[in-house]
Each structure stands twice: as structure tokens, then as C-alpha cells.
Design a protein around this motif. Sequence first.
Motif, PDB file in Angstrom:
ATOM      1  N   VAL A 159       0.882  -1.548   0.011  1.00  0.00           N
ATOM      2  CA  VAL A 159       0.398  -0.081  -0.093  1.00  0.00           C
ATOM      3  C   VAL A 159       0.729   1.439  -0.089  1.00  0.00           C
ATOM      4  O   VAL A 159       0.165   2.452  -0.576  1.00  0.00           O
ATOM      5  CB  VAL A 159      -1.437  -0.380   1.601  1.00  0.00           C
ATOM      6  N   VAL A 160       1.546   0.964   0.775  1.00  0.00           N
ATOM      7  CA  VAL A 160       2.982   2.187   0.978  1.00  0.00           C
ATOM      8  C   VAL A 160       3.769   2.389  -0.559  1.00  0.00           C
ATOM      9  O   VAL A 160       3.667   3.963  -0.997  1.00  0.00           O
ATOM     10  CB  VAL A 160       4.154   2.100   1.862  1.00  0.00           C
ATOM     11  N   ASP A 161       4.005   1.298  -1.223  1.00  0.00           N
ATOM     12  CA  ASP A 161       4.134   1.697  -2.615  1.00  0.00           C
ATOM     13  C   ASP A 161       3.504   2.441  -3.515  1.00  0.00           C
ATOM     14  O   ASP A 161       3.659   3.488  -3.895  1.00  0.00           O
ATOM     15  CB  ASP A 161       4.705   0.589  -3.155  1.00  0.00           C
ATOM     16  N   PHE A 162       2.102   2.270  -3.672  1.00  0.00           N
ATOM     17  CA  PHE A 162       0.809   3.114  -3.701  1.00  0.00           C
ATOM     18  C   PHE A 162       0.562   3.650  -4.166  1.00  0.00           C
ATOM     19  O   PHE A 162       0.783   5.028  -4.322  1.00  0.00           O
ATOM     20  CB  PHE A 162      -0.465   2.145  -4.049  1.00  0.00           C
ATOM     21  N   ALA A 163       0.871   4.499  -2.711  1.00  0.00           N
ATOM     22  CA  ALA A 163       0.832   5.416  -2.301  1.00  0.00           C
ATOM     23  C   ALA A 163       1.366   6.475  -2.898  1.00  0.00           C
ATOM     24  O   ALA A 163       1.293   7.404  -3.010  1.00  0.00           O
ATOM     25  CB  ALA A 163       0.592   5.931  -0.416  1.00  0.00           C
ATOM     26  N   TYR A 164       2.730   6.238  -2.586  1.00  0.00           N
ATOM     27  CA  TYR A 164       3.638   7.043  -3.194  1.00  0.00           C
ATOM     28  C   TYR A 164       4.164   7.074  -4.522  1.00  0.00           C
ATOM     29  O   TYR A 164       4.734   8.332  -4.929  1.00  0.00           O
ATOM     30  CB  TYR A 164       5.355   6.501  -2.483  1.00  0.00           C
ATOM     31  N   GLN A 189       1.362  -2.573   5.193  1.00  0.00           N
ATOM     32  CA  GLN A 189       2.077  -3.542   4.766  1.00  0.00           C
ATOM     33  C   GLN A 189       1.582  -4.281   3.359  1.00  0.00           C
ATOM     34  O   GLN A 189       2.275  -5.492   3.054  1.00  0.00           O
ATOM     35  CB  GLN A 189       3.253  -4.207   5.459  1.00  0.00           C
ATOM     36  N   ALA A 190       0.123  -4.445   3.810  1.00  0.00           N
ATOM     37  CA  ALA A 190      -0.436  -5.750   2.837  1.00  0.00           C
ATOM     38  C   ALA A 190      -0.092  -5.523   0.564  1.00  0.00           C
ATOM     39  O   ALA A 190      -0.286  -4.473   0.073  1.00  0.00           O
ATOM     40  CB  ALA A 190      -1.645  -5.080   2.503  1.00  0.00           C
ATOM     41  N   TYR A 211       9.490  -3.245   3.213  1.00  0.00           N
ATOM     42  CA  TYR A 211       8.655  -4.493   2.887  1.00  0.00           C
ATOM     43  C   TYR A 211       7.652  -3.225   1.650  1.00  0.00           C
ATOM     44  O   TYR A 211       7.772  -3.774   1.229  1.00  0.00           O
ATOM     45  CB  TYR A 211       6.951  -4.461   3.552  1.00  0.00           C
ATOM     46  N   VAL A 212       8.755  -2.005   1.414  1.00  0.00           N
ATOM     47  CA  VAL A 212       8.575  -1.248   0.184  1.00  0.00           C
ATOM     48  C   VAL A 212       9.541  -1.618  -0.965  1.00  0.00           C
ATOM     49  O   VAL A 212      10.298  -1.626  -0.510  1.00  0.00           O
ATOM     50  CB  VAL A 212       8.932  -0.217   0.407  1.00  0.00           C
ATOM     51  N   VAL A 213       9.023  -2.166  -2.228  1.00  0.00           N
ATOM     52  CA  VAL A 213       9.989  -1.971  -3.418  1.00  0.00           C
ATOM     53  C   VAL A 213      10.141  -1.227  -4.356  1.00  0.00           C
ATOM     54  O   VAL A 213      11.082  -1.596  -5.336  1.00  0.00           O
ATOM     55  CB  VAL A 213       9.763  -3.943  -3.880  1.00  0.00           C
ATOM     56  N   THR A 214       9.681   0.057  -4.180  1.00  0.00           N
ATOM     57  CA  THR A 214       9.500   0.384  -5.681  1.00  0.00           C
ATOM     58  C   THR A 214      10.072   1.973  -5.498  1.00  0.00           C
ATOM     59  O   THR A 214      10.514   2.019  -3.561  1.00  0.00           O
ATOM     60  CB  THR A 214       8.291   1.564  -5.982  1.00  0.00           C
ATOM     61  N   THR A 215      12.009   2.126  -6.248  1.00  0.00           N
ATOM     62  CA  THR A 215      12.267   3.524  -6.015  1.00  0.00           C
ATOM     63  C   THR A 215      12.000   4.461  -5.366  1.00  0.00           C
ATOM     64  O   THR A 215      11.978   5.247  -4.266  1.00  0.00           O
ATOM     65  CB  THR A 215      13.351   3.525  -6.975  1.00  0.00           C
ATOM     66  N   LYS A 216      10.728   5.191  -5.742  1.00  0.00           N
ATOM     67  CA  LYS A 216      10.483   5.875  -5.428  1.00  0.00           C
ATOM     68  C   LYS A 216       9.786   6.160  -3.974  1.00  0.00           C
ATOM     69  O   LYS A 216      10.226   7.079  -3.087  1.00  0.00           O
ATOM     70  CB  LYS A 216       8.914   6.373  -6.675  1.00  0.00           C
ATOM     71  N   ALA A 217       9.286   5.466  -3.281  1.00  0.00           N
ATOM     72  CA  ALA A 217       8.679   4.952  -2.070  1.00  0.00           C
ATOM     73  C   ALA A 217       9.976   4.828  -1.280  1.00  0.00           C
ATOM     74  O   ALA A 217      10.162   5.844  -0.504  1.00  0.00           O
ATOM     75  CB  ALA A 217       7.613   4.164  -1.698  1.00  0.00           C
TER      76      ALA A 217
END
Length: 722
Positions: A420-425, A448-449, A474-480
Amino acid sequence: MSAQVSTAISEQPEQLLFEKLNTLLSKYLNSAHIDQVYQAYRYGAKHHQGQFRKTGEAYICHPLAVAISLAKMRMDVHGIMAAILHDLIEDTDVSKQEILELFGEDVAELVDGVTKLTQLNCKTQAEAQAENVRKMCLAMAKDMRVIMVKLGDRLHNMQTLGVMRPDKKRRIAKETLDIYTPIANRLGMNNIRHQLESLCFEAMHPMRYRILKNAVKKARGNRNEIVATITNSLKTRLHQEHVSCDVQGREKYLYSIYKKMLAKKLSFSDIFDVYAFRIHCDNVDTCYRVLGIVHNLFKPIPGKFKDYIALPKANGYQSLHTIVIGPYGVPLEIQIRTHQMHRMSESGIAAHWLYKSDDEEHFNSKYRANEWVRDLLEIQKTAGNSLEFIDNLKIDLFPQEIFVFTPQGNIVKLPRNSSVVDFAYAVHTDIGNSCVSARIDKRLAPLQAKLGNGVTVEVIRATWARPNPLWLNYVVTTKARAGIRSYLKHFKQQEAISLGRRLLEKELQDIGKSLEDISESMQNQLLIAINLASTDELYEEIGLGNKMPFLIAKQLNQADVSASLKLEDTEIRKETPLAIKGSEGMVVTIAKCCRPIPGDPIVGYFNPGKGIVVHHHECRNSTNERKKTTDWLEVEWSNDTTGEYPTEIRLELLNQPGTLATIVSTISKLESNIENINIAEQDGRVSVDYITLTVKDRLHLANIMRQLKKLFIVLKITRTRG
């Protein structure tokens, strides 16, 4: 080309290369532009004169080969000129200013963007290479042609690797495979990517390459017969349905065969059973119609259909992919796309120059490429150093994508396993910084879902929320990742400055002074003496535990700063405890060994780089180490302490059904949360349990223990301290 140019060309290898370049350019450039390219060639040849490559050929042959690669993509005149001149700044005494004056700003900027950094203060080759890639990415943000020239340069270097030592070949090939082939893929330039991958495979694993190549040759006769049969079947059925399309059977690339063999632990014969066909149509409607015809002719394999036309890849690639069972029980991969999509899949961003037009596909490809480069810029601004940037770049270059929807129906592309954090960023940095939870398909979910393909995500925000360091797990994107690190770095810095100022003020009060009493000149003298640029830097160093506040206070109070710098760490000072509020954040942490809570006698320990760690006064760790007076600080709880603090209690309970439920229910009613329960010992009669719970202060804990003692199931209760 003009007569003057023609007469100047003789039959030297470099001039033969220029003739080849001229032939390609004459198909799409006018004579005035070709003359400009010739002038660049003459200038480059003059300054590279006497320089030779390890292959023995004149150095100018390399820039010409790069220009030929770009001419095949119909690169514009400035891009071709930059390709011819791209090594001048690095390998000759020509400056950027000279190129600017002779060939214009456009060409000069392109050449400068490709030029490596030759005077880097880097400790390792990895750092130097990382800095080069970082500079190249910044230049890409100004002009995408920079990366195209660099890819052409890398392609010719890989084609001429033969004369180098095996270890150097492997190093260059690994670098190419790690950075340049993924960049070519990210920009949709599949033609160059496949060439680079094959050359890298040959350089890194020459024996495997040779064996696999021979195996392909041996199998090719039988394979060609199968391909011809299937191609005729497809053409016949399409003709019967009055659909006009091109059908091509294609050979899988050696490197893709090798990768599949490694990943799936398959033998060559198993891999080679997958045959690939491409069907090129006139328009999108025909693509979907052809898909139906193919599925009527051959049985599709469930779950093996992908629609990249409706949901294009991040690099702009569009096609329908399906795997079906062919006439010999052989799996067939069939790709269906328009002619325009095929050109885009081969050239990617280069198609913008290859076929000059304003159609939507070209625009979308260029927009996606520029969007990716803008993200790179944001990442590099927050990266601590070049090596961190290169790690982020690698993560960004190897995504397996999923498609997630916003509540408004917009599509957000994310790597597989995104949270979810990756999506938000991905939506916006401010949303990422303030997210607390989310609704996935209207159901509440934690941050963390992991997100699945096609879900709708609504982010829930709060004004008080801020990024948590645990998110980095648990984030996977570089932007996050970059957004979280940037926020925490800034936030910790501000906290450290605030704490450092408080610590210094406390020490100055002990000697009857305040910060207002210290003159600006005295502060400046001290900053110069300890090599710091500003008072904020000084406060930050104190807050992080890198400078002892009582020594700084003594130095500020002395008339002669240089003499005061000789003060020993062991000098005794009068103590006035520092008030701890519990809300200082990341620069004041509560020790987990003894878990002190408001009301307990406490002591602070300076942990260099991290700030102050607060221990219970009777903690074994603090008792053993208290002799180091410079590392310890007298602290006390403030009267306006806030928050909840974890502590641990030990319970001896009657071992009977419902005991634990009663304990949990009692603690919950007393406004406390349970963080952990550990059953240490258990027999038929008694159970010894350790419970970690949160309390506001000692009074709150005492009340909980008093209420638990009243329960008949509780035989004994004590608080533990490590």
C-alpha cells in the motif's frame, strides 16, 4: 552528398564506414544536413588522428559505427553529429566550448552528457561507474538522445570486445547486463537490447554460448519444418476469414533460451518446444479478431493470455500474448499487434525519430520515457551517494508489473509485491508521507498489505502521520524508498538540532550562563576550531551524541577557545538533569533491556550518531558502564510526559482453561494494550507467563498490577527489568 564531399572520400576503412553512413542518411536527411555531418566527421577524424583502438583500427571508426547504429534508427542530424564527436572531450584536448562554437549548443550538450567523468575522487571503480551513470541519467533528463548515443556506443564496444582480456570482457559484459540492457528495455528499444544481451552472454559464458549455438543449429532443420507448417496453418485460416495480416515464425534468442533454462532448470530440448509467432495487423480491432481466430484454430492454455494493448507495459510495449497447443502437441507463443506497435516494440523511444509523426502511440512512448526520467531525477536528489542511486536504479529497472486502480478509475503501474505504501508514493509523495492505512476493494487493509493485479486501492491519510523507518522493510519501489529516506533524514536532523540545543542550554545553566550570553564571535571561533559550518550543525552533532554538550558549554564559556579545547573528557561537572518528555522521536530512544517508564529513576547514555538512549537507573547495562562519565547524562522524566511505554510483568498463574483470557480482558479494561505474551514454563498446575504491555506511567502500571493481584488465578506478579 555534395561533390566536394564525394571527392574527399577514399577507400580507407573509416571512409568506407562514412560512405555507409552517408547512404543511410541520404534516405531521410537533406544534403545540407549531410554536409553538417561530414564537417563533424572531418573535425572528429582530425582530432582522433594517431589514436587507434585495441583492434588496430583508426579510432574514428568507433564513432562512425555508433553513428551508423543511430542512422538505422533515423536519428536526427544533431544526434548523428553528437555520435561522431562523443569521445572528443574525453580522449582529446577538445573542450565543450569549442564544440559549442563550431556545432552549436544542441550538439555540445549531447556530447557532454555522454562524456564520462574523468576526474572523480572515487575510492573504487564501482563508485566511479556509479557516478558516470548518475551523470548520464541527469543528462537524459535534458535530452533523451543522450542515452541513445550511449547505447550505440556500448553496442559497438561490445561488438569489438574480442581483443580484451577475459576478466575485462566479463566485467564490461556484467556492467552492460546490469545497467544498459535494462535501460534499453525500459525505453522499449528491444532491438538494441537483444543484441547487447547476446554479446554479453558470449563474453561472460563463451563455452555455454558456443554449445547452445551449436545445439540450435542442429535442431534448426527439424524446427524450420514445424515453423513452416504452423505458419501455413495460420495464414490459411486467416485467409479463409478474409483477414489480411503478416505471419512470421521467429527464432528465440540464445540469451532468452539460456535464461529460461536456468530459471526453470530445464534442458535445451524442453525449452526449444516453445515456438514463437508474430501476427502483424492493420488496426487494434483486427488484433482482437485475430485472437479469436487463433483460439479457434489451436486450444489456448488457461492463464497464459496477456493483454498489453489495453494495459501497455511501462516502456510503451503493446501486444496481445497467448500460448496455445499446436498441431504436434507443442506449446506455441503467439504475439498479435499492429504494424505500428511492432515498430514501437523494436525501437521504443527511438521511434520518435524513426517515424516522425504526432500519433498517440509515439506521444505516449515519449511521455512514458520522460516520466521515468523525471522519477530518476527525484530519486537521485534524495540518494545519499552514487552507489545508493545505482542500487535504486537497478531495482527500478527490473520490475514485474501489476496494474492497480485508484478510486477514480485511473491505472497505476507498480512492480510485483508492491505494498500500500508503494501505491501511496506512486500517486504522490505527500500522500505517501501521510498514509496510515487503506481500503483494498473497499476492505480495510494495513500498510504492509501486498497488492494484487486489478485491485482498487483507496489510501487513508492523517494529518499527524509521518513515515516509519519500518516501511523500508517492505516497500519495493525506488520512489517510495527514496521518499521515506528523504523524510526521515530531514526529520531526524530537525529533532537532533532541537535536542542538541536543549542539551547545550542545560549545560550552560549549570555554569550560570545561557545561549544569549555567548557572543556571536565566540560561537564563530568555536565553530572554526571544531570545523563546523553553522550553529545548527553544532546542535545536530550534540543531539546525535557525536559531541559532548558539557565540553562545548565549557569551551563557549572560556575566553580562550584554543585553551579550552584541551579540556579532558574526565573533567567533573555539576549535574542538572535533562527533562525527557517521551515525544522527542528518533533522537531519544527508550532502552529495551530495562524498559523504563515515566516515574522511574532514569539515566541517559550518549550513543554516537543516534542520540540519547534512556535506561532505568538500576539497569545492569547502566550500572556496569557508569564509570564512563562522559558518555552518561543525568536525565529525569518531565512533568508533561506523553505517550505509552512498553514494560514487562511476570505472572505465576493457575494453569486452567480461560486463565489467559481473564488476564487479557482485565488488562484491556484498564486502558492498556498487550504487545507480547511469552509462556516461559508450564506444568499441570502452574504457568509462568511474561506479558509486555503499554502503560502511561508508574501509577498506571501499579493500578494494573493491583487489579491483577485481586484475581484468584494470579499466584504472584512482579515487574521485570531485563
